[in-house]
Design a protein around this motif. Structure first.
Motif: not given
Length: 193
Positions: A121, A124-128, A135, A143, A145, A147
């Motif tokens: 978490d 990789d906060p932007g889920k790159m 998931d 956050n 998000l 995928s």
């Protein structure tokens, strides 16, 4: 393997090698014969690792790799038959192969699972590096998000594999003497008595 096949591999604490192999054998013997004769079990040993989600994290490891040619339609049936044994002996999946475990199973078998999720978490906060498969295993990021679903075969599923012990390999970093009793029992067939 140069044939179309399904493969799932789980790692177990080497001190449970005999019990895990026997459990696989028992499951295998209860399957219809067409599943028994077209599959194989690869057994190997490795030293422990320190990575949080390494299948060999924190323990010397025996790897049981079920390999099944893609000749039957019902691959889910075959692989799911092994799930109780995988759960009982805290099998940890090889994440590059097919996997039948879900998040709650992984939380039980990986001691540092929650720490890994926290680090993921943070880093990789932007889920790159996320996808629908990850998931499903690790949950969505804190956050919220999620995928986008991706296509392809890299999804959780159950697949085929096993017949007789066709191959044993001891990796170079492992002291072969440590596993001599297990290997002798495998070679002589006494592990199944």
């Amino acid at each position: 393997f140069d044939i179309d096949h399904h493969e799932m591999e789980y790692a177990y604490d080497s001190k449970n090698a005999k019990e895990a192999i026997r459990a696989y054998r028992d499951v295998f013997q209860g399957l219809p014969s067409n599943y028994q004769y077209s599959s194989m079990l690869d057994i190997r040993f490795s030293a422990g690792d320190s990575a949080f989600l390494a299948a060999s994290s924190g323990r010397p490891t025996v790897w049981l790799d079920l390999i099944r040619p893609n000749v039957h339609k019902n691959t889910e049936f075959f692989m799911s038959a092994f799930k109780p044994a995988i759960i009982k002996y805290l099998g940890r999946p090889h994440f590059g192969k097919e996997n039948i475990l879900i998040k709650s199973d992984l939380e039980r078998c990986f001691p540092n699972f929650s720490e890994f999720v926290k680090i993921r978490d943070e880093l990789d906060p932007g889920k790159m590096f996320a996808n629908a498969y990850f998931d499903s295993l690790f949950g969505p990021l804190s956050n919220g998000l999620c995928s986008k679903p991706r296509t392809g075969r890299f999804l959780p599923s159950s697949r085929q594999g096993m017949s007789v012990v066709n191959l044993m390999q001891i990796e170079e970093e492992t002291d072969p003497g440590e596993y001599e009793a297990v290997l002798n029992a495998l070679m002589s067939g006494t592990i199944f008595e």
